[in-house]
Design an enzyme around this catalytic site. Structure first.
Site, PDB file in Angstrom:
ATOM      1  N   GLU A   1       2.130   1.610  -3.534  1.00 48.00           N
ATOM      2  CA  GLU A   1       1.080   2.006  -4.495  1.00 48.00           C
ATOM      3  C   GLU A   1       0.648   3.465  -4.314  1.00 48.00           C
ATOM      4  OE1 GLU A   1      -1.002  -2.415  -4.884  1.00 48.00           O
ATOM      5  OE2 GLU A   1      -2.174  -0.766  -4.068  1.00 48.00           O
ATOM      6  N   GLU A   2       0.583   3.914  -3.059  1.00 46.59           N
ATOM      7  CA  GLU A   2       0.064   5.264  -2.798  1.00 46.59           C
ATOM      8  C   GLU A   2       1.135   6.351  -2.882  1.00 46.59           C
ATOM      9  OE1 GLU A   2      -2.344   5.358   0.761  1.00 46.59           O
ATOM     10  OE2 GLU A   2      -3.722   3.849  -0.054  1.00 46.59           O
TER      11      GLU A   2
ATOM     12  N   GLU B   1       0.831  -1.215   0.000  1.00 48.06           N
ATOM     13  CA  GLU B   1       0.000   0.000   0.000  1.00 48.06           C
ATOM     14  C   GLU B   1       0.861   1.260   0.000  1.00 48.06           C
ATOM     15  OE1 GLU B   1      -3.190   0.873  -0.211  1.00 48.06           O
ATOM     16  OE2 GLU B   1      -4.033  -1.131  -0.432  1.00 48.06           O
TER      17      GLU B   1
END
Ligand SMILES: NC(=O)C1=CN([C@@H]2O[C@H](COP(=O)(O)OP(=O)(O)OC[C@H]3O[C@@H](n4cnc5c(N)ncnc54)[C@H](O)[C@@H]3O)[C@@H](O)[C@H]2O)C=CC1
Ligand SMILES: [Mg+2]
Length: 316
Positions: A195-196, A192
């Site tokens: 991805e962010e 995460e």
């Protein structure tokens, strides 16, 4: 959850039920024997009900050779007769798995008292409790799991924070998101964060767990939100424009003091600052991997570090 269920030793592990064979002594008022023509035709059509170790019957409608040629009236008759027979045999429950394309049978089963247990993308599972008292069958998933990563650059004392795009208040928080099925906590945090924010990192430990019931973002079920400590290995931010409004490396002490954040992030920032100054062993919940009792599987155990004298305390 203990009750008057049959002793487990008395129940054979998963075996096919001989449900289609007529029961010699049992003649219902209408004169038709159980394991009737409906039962025999369903067996010929491929259904093989199984008995599990708890004494419940499982039926998979995916086994039907030609589901389209099975009409609801035949299925209803078979189900009714089978339920009567399973009750007489002392079965505790029925699990009925229905592929999405055979959903017409859901209504038929509901008319016999079945309710939804859960659904997956391509099938639903219904249950009917046959035992005494209220159902003792375990429920399905009760929580969703969210994981965030507090990636702290120990050389500069800066930590990676984001502001969500879709929130009404723009508070600083650690990047994170929902765990995929079968994904380890630490892997969710690392994925995460990447991805962010575009930042690569390595999982170090768990820092905190938050449990929230009736979470609106979790369709009204409970939400577990875990924050991990991560060690970043890249530093150039390239944040996700769909999810994030802002992303930056912020001084950890500033994050611990700012009001422009959520209570969870503020608390964990203070905890992380304490670990950064006094030693991460004061705050880390670390992970060890063990082989599970299920062949070939492993599990991860998270706990505070133990001194070796306690870790190796096995009787000789
Ligand atoms: N730091 C804190 O205090 C906060 C913690 N959390 C926790 O973080 C976890 C979830 O993290 P997220 O970043 O939200 O997940 P995520 O990073 O997996 O993103 C979920 C995505 O799905 C979208 N989405 C969510 N519900 C939707 C819906 N009904 N229809 C269409 N799109 C939808 C969101 O806009 C987002 O783009 C949860 O455990 C939650 O409790 C969430 C917000 C603040
Ligand atoms: Mg997110």
């Amino acid at each position: 959850m203990l009750g008057a269920r049959a002793p487990r030793w008395a129940l054979p592990a998963r075996r096919a039920l001989n449900w289609a064979r007529p029961q010699p002594a049992r003649v219902p008022p209408g004169g038709r024997r159980l394991g009737s023509s409906a039962g025999r035709s369903l067996a010929a059509a491929g259904l093989q009900p199984q008995l599990d170790k708890f004494g419940a019957v499982t039926v998979h409608l995916a086994q039907l050779h030609a589901p389209d040629s099975l009409d609801q009236v035949t299925f209803q008759r078979w189900l009714q007769e089978s339920i009567k027979q399973w009750r007489a045999e002392g079965r505790i429950a029925v699990w009925l798995h229905i592929p999405i394309l055979q959903s017409k049978f859901i209504a038929t089963a509901a008319l016999q008292g079945f309710t939804f247990h859960h659904a997956e993308s391509d099938s639903s599972t219904l249950t009917l409790w046959l035992g005494e008292g209220h159902s003792r069958l375990p429920g399905y998933a009760t929580h969703q799991l969210g994981v965030a990563g507090a990636a702290l650059d120990v050389d500069t004392g800066k930590v990676l924070v984001v502001q969500d795009k879709n929130k009404t208040t723009n508070a600083w928080k650690f990047p994170g998101g929902l765990s995929d099925p079968g994904e380890d906590i630490g892997n969710t945090a690392v994925r995460e964060v990447f991805e962010e924010t575009g930042i690569k990192s390595e999982f170090k430990s768990l820092l905190s767990v938050r449990q929230q019931h009736r979470h609106p973002g979790a369709f009204g079920i409970s939400d577990m939100y875990i924050i991990c400590r991560l060690q970043p290995s890249s530093f150039n931010i390239s944040f996700c424009q769909q999810e994030c409004l802002r992303c930056e490396w912020m001084d950890l002490e500033e994050l611990a003091k700012t009001k422009d954040t959520t209570p969870i992030t503020s608390s964990v920032a203070k905890l992380l600052l304490y670990g950064y100054r006094e030693g991460f062993d004061k705050i880390d919940i670390t992970m060890r991997e063990f082989p599970a009792v299920y062949t070939g599987l492993f599990y991860k155990l998270y706990h505070r570090e133990l001194p070796d004298t306690f870790k190796n305390m096995t009787e000789l």
